[in-house]
Write a protein that holds these residues in place. Structure first.
Motif, PDB file in Angstrom:
ATOM      1  N   LYS A  30      22.318 -42.110  65.979  1.00 40.31           N
ATOM      2  CA  LYS A  30      21.610 -40.856  65.743  1.00 40.31           C
ATOM      3  C   LYS A  30      20.978 -40.477  67.137  1.00 40.31           C
ATOM      4  O   LYS A  30      21.231 -39.132  67.374  1.00 40.31           O
ATOM      5  N   ARG A  31      20.771 -41.212  67.945  1.00 40.54           N
ATOM      6  CA  ARG A  31      20.204 -40.956  69.109  1.00 40.54           C
ATOM      7  C   ARG A  31      21.061 -40.377  70.123  1.00 40.54           C
ATOM      8  O   ARG A  31      21.034 -39.360  70.850  1.00 40.54           O
ATOM      9  N   ILE A  54      23.955 -33.028  71.026  1.00 47.00           N
ATOM     10  CA  ILE A  54      23.496 -31.649  70.737  1.00 47.00           C
ATOM     11  C   ILE A  54      22.706 -31.061  71.641  1.00 47.00           C
ATOM     12  O   ILE A  54      23.195 -29.722  72.062  1.00 47.00           O
ATOM     13  N   VAL A  55      22.151 -31.743  72.568  1.00 48.82           N
ATOM     14  CA  VAL A  55      21.392 -31.189  73.710  1.00 48.82           C
ATOM     15  C   VAL A  55      22.278 -30.885  74.803  1.00 48.82           C
ATOM     16  O   VAL A  55      22.168 -29.848  75.297  1.00 48.82           O
ATOM     17  N   LYS A  83      25.084 -26.585  77.862  1.00 49.14           N
ATOM     18  CA  LYS A  83      26.464 -26.075  78.166  1.00 49.14           C
ATOM     19  C   LYS A  83      26.373 -24.586  77.848  1.00 49.14           C
ATOM     20  O   LYS A  83      26.757 -23.797  78.521  1.00 49.14           O
ATOM     21  N   ILE A  84      25.912 -24.217  76.605  1.00 51.35           N
ATOM     22  CA  ILE A  84      25.885 -22.821  76.070  1.00 51.35           C
ATOM     23  C   ILE A  84      24.981 -22.014  76.611  1.00 51.35           C
ATOM     24  O   ILE A  84      25.198 -20.833  77.194  1.00 51.35           O
ATOM     25  N   ASN A  85      23.853 -22.421  76.915  1.00 49.94           N
ATOM     26  CA  ASN A  85      22.558 -21.589  77.082  1.00 49.94           C
ATOM     27  C   ASN A  85      22.437 -21.653  78.526  1.00 49.94           C
ATOM     28  O   ASN A  85      21.551 -20.900  79.115  1.00 49.94           O
ATOM     29  N   MET A  92      18.162 -26.009  80.058  1.00 49.27           N
ATOM     30  CA  MET A  92      17.635 -26.844  79.295  1.00 49.27           C
ATOM     31  C   MET A  92      16.572 -26.359  78.183  1.00 49.27           C
ATOM     32  O   MET A  92      15.969 -25.294  78.441  1.00 49.27           O
ATOM     33  N   PRO A  93      16.484 -26.876  77.187  1.00 58.37           N
ATOM     34  CA  PRO A  93      15.829 -26.249  76.026  1.00 58.37           C
ATOM     35  C   PRO A  93      14.184 -26.395  76.111  1.00 58.37           C
ATOM     36  O   PRO A  93      13.355 -26.643  75.270  1.00 58.37           O
ATOM     37  N   VAL A  94      13.955 -26.623  77.323  1.00 55.62           N
ATOM     38  CA  VAL A  94      12.308 -26.955  77.699  1.00 55.62           C
ATOM     39  C   VAL A  94      11.805 -25.814  78.300  1.00 55.62           C
ATOM     40  O   VAL A  94      10.472 -25.731  78.572  1.00 55.62           O
ATOM     41  N   TYR A 116      24.071 -39.004  69.070  1.00 61.28           N
ATOM     42  CA  TYR A 116      24.197 -37.928  68.275  1.00 61.28           C
ATOM     43  C   TYR A 116      23.336 -36.643  68.927  1.00 61.28           C
ATOM     44  O   TYR A 116      23.625 -35.512  69.206  1.00 61.28           O
ATOM     45  N   ALA A 117      22.031 -37.015  68.836  1.00 62.73           N
ATOM     46  CA  ALA A 117      21.009 -35.964  69.256  1.00 62.73           C
ATOM     47  C   ALA A 117      21.286 -35.608  70.871  1.00 62.73           C
ATOM     48  O   ALA A 117      21.261 -34.513  71.537  1.00 62.73           O
ATOM     49  N   PHE A 118      21.750 -36.541  71.656  1.00 56.62           N
ATOM     50  CA  PHE A 118      22.030 -36.351  73.005  1.00 56.62           C
ATOM     51  C   PHE A 118      23.016 -35.357  73.041  1.00 56.62           C
ATOM     52  O   PHE A 118      23.261 -34.495  74.099  1.00 56.62           O
ATOM     53  N   THR A 130      25.496 -29.962  74.129  1.00 56.70           N
ATOM     54  CA  THR A 130      26.060 -28.954  73.900  1.00 56.70           C
ATOM     55  C   THR A 130      24.976 -27.349  74.245  1.00 56.70           C
ATOM     56  O   THR A 130      25.550 -26.468  74.750  1.00 56.70           O
ATOM     57  N   PHE A 131      23.696 -27.785  73.827  1.00 59.12           N
ATOM     58  CA  PHE A 131      22.710 -26.608  74.010  1.00 59.12           C
ATOM     59  C   PHE A 131      22.866 -26.275  75.504  1.00 59.12           C
ATOM     60  O   PHE A 131      22.830 -24.947  75.804  1.00 59.12           O
TER      61      PHE A 131
END
Lengths: 267, 267
Positions: free
Chosen positions: A3-4, A10-11, A16-18, A21-23, A6-8, A13-14
């Motif tokens: 799961k960890r 997702i981040v 790459k697209i945006n 960083m989502p911070v 997997y979370a990585f 991907t985030f």
DNA sequence: TCAAAAGTGTTATAGGTACACCCATGT
DNA sequence: ACATGGGTGTACCTATAACACTTTTGA
């Protein structure tokens, strides 16, 4: 992969697209602590959000209307719109439609059906919001919608003569009217609009109104006779200045037997 | 109400529902700076996310299959699943379906149609994800799906004999098969599955397969004769050990005239 | 007895179902 | 010539559409 991991992913991907960083939210720390939230864009909280829009069609004696609210809030403030709002994170879609309906219109116990989902990137001016449309058919006389929450007015609007609507609500409305017309032929949603005991004339007028089409009385009744789930009662109208009409009622068990996915009302 | 006020309202709602400020992410600051992202739950990045799942039905000579991938990633690692993934924030839903399909299966130029949206709160074990289902009908022999990205295997699976699927994909598949059956009667999606010039026997077998129903040859052909948008050509099969079949083709303009929302193939 | 709307019946036409039969081709 | 699948025709029955007609009530 755990799961960890997997979370990585997702981040990653985030990022790459945006291209960031989502911070980003960290930069707002001091403002948040000072309760100065005004300057934070919505999209930082709802990177992508989803909403539900309810298309409530109201029927009464040969007239079909749609329930609209006037928005008391930006965006599209003072525009007429479908009752709709963001879905809570812990709320099923169907439940959300009912909750939103209650919040904005005070209506409860409405039987809604999901239709289409609208997701154009730019459909909401303040961020990415996809919306799931729900339709319902109700008898306007049974209900008293009251504007609440951020809805400033509420009104049954005649179809065919509508004001300019907020967002892409006109598109949603048109598409949902098509869906209503398909639904009424295959699902017994029309039972919500007629009294428990109804006359065939009432039934015919309802279908004519919703489908925007005229039917021959004799032929309509002949078709009804073939439908086992419409049960003739031993009761009739009283005190009418013409031959009294015999009441019918809907037989749900018989309907369930008969329906096999196709149109039942093949009109 | 200004945009800033609107943003404030959104935040207030968020707090009310989640019983916390949306600054939870602040607590991860040091870990993020150290690039230690593993321990951050997905739901902190996608408070609510949306995805697309593609139900690709493959047809070939009387057999209907569905394209599944084996997941090479958690959750549901090693389970068979519909090709699907999260929608990017800057991507229309339809475009997303095509992109995801390309990423996971290498297929391009597929004509997908939106059907139902699934949004049960607990449908994704790692957070709130609602998913929009898209269906397509393709000829399996025309395409060579290749597993890529996080898909570890890919295979056409016979319907009626399916493995246990990931998430609620079995429910999505079943519902989408119903939708396919409605779609094929009203939209010319079947043209993607037949050669440009096809025989009536091919057409009949296709409808029999998809609708899981047998038709009488003579009566099927009689119905076809009434459809102006199916044009008989002056050409026929060659080198067959029986009377050669005459080719037909689909006439899109004629179809557009005729269709008025209802089922065109009323079988 | 009349107006009004309920409710039935009649006809011609179209479409559906089941089935038998003929046709064109390669072997 | 015959097996094979394409293609047509027919007879029966059931829907459909348009229309006229009868019935029951209150005023």
């Amino acid at each position: 992969m755990t799961k960890r991991e997997y979370a990585f992913n997702i981040v990653a991907t985030f990022v790459k697209i945006n291209k960031q960083m989502p911070v980003k939210m960290l930069t707002y720390r001091s403002r948040i602590q000072q309760d100065d939230l005004y300057s934070i864009p919505i999209s930082d909280f709802f990177q992508s959000a989803f909403s539900v829009d309810c298309v409530i069609f109201g029927y009464h004696e040969g007239e079909l209307k749609v329930l609209l609210i006037e928005r008391g809030t930006e965006p599209y403030k003072n525009f007429w719109a479908l009752p709709g709002d963001l879905v809570y994170p812990n709320e099923d879609l169907n439940a959300s439609a009912l909750r939103i309906l209650k919040d904005l219109t005070s209506l409860t116990h409405i039987d809604v059906k999901q239709v289409h989902t609208f997701g154009r990137v730019d459909r909401h001016p303040l961020g990415r919001v996809i919306t799931v449309a729900y339709v319902a058919l109700v008898e306007t006389q049974d209900l008293v919608p009251v504007a609440s929450s951020w809805a400033s007015k509420i009104k049954w609007h005649t179809l065919y003569r509508l004001p300019k609507l907020a967002f892409d609500h006109r598109e949603i409305l048109d598409s949902s009217l098509d869906d209503l017309r398909k639904l009424i032929k295959s699902e017994p949603i029309w039972t919500k609009v007629l009294p428990e005991k109804f006359t065939l004339t009432q039934l015919q007028l309802l279908f004519e109104t919703v489908l925007n089409k005229q039917f021959d009385k004799g032929n309509f009744r002949k078709k009804i006779r073939g439908m086992k789930f419409l049960k003739k009662l031993n009761e009739s109208e009283k005190s009418v200045a013409h031959r009294p009409s015999i009441y019918y009622k809907f037989d749900q068990p018989k309907f369930n037997e008969q329906k096999d996915g196709d149109y039942v009302f093949d009109l």
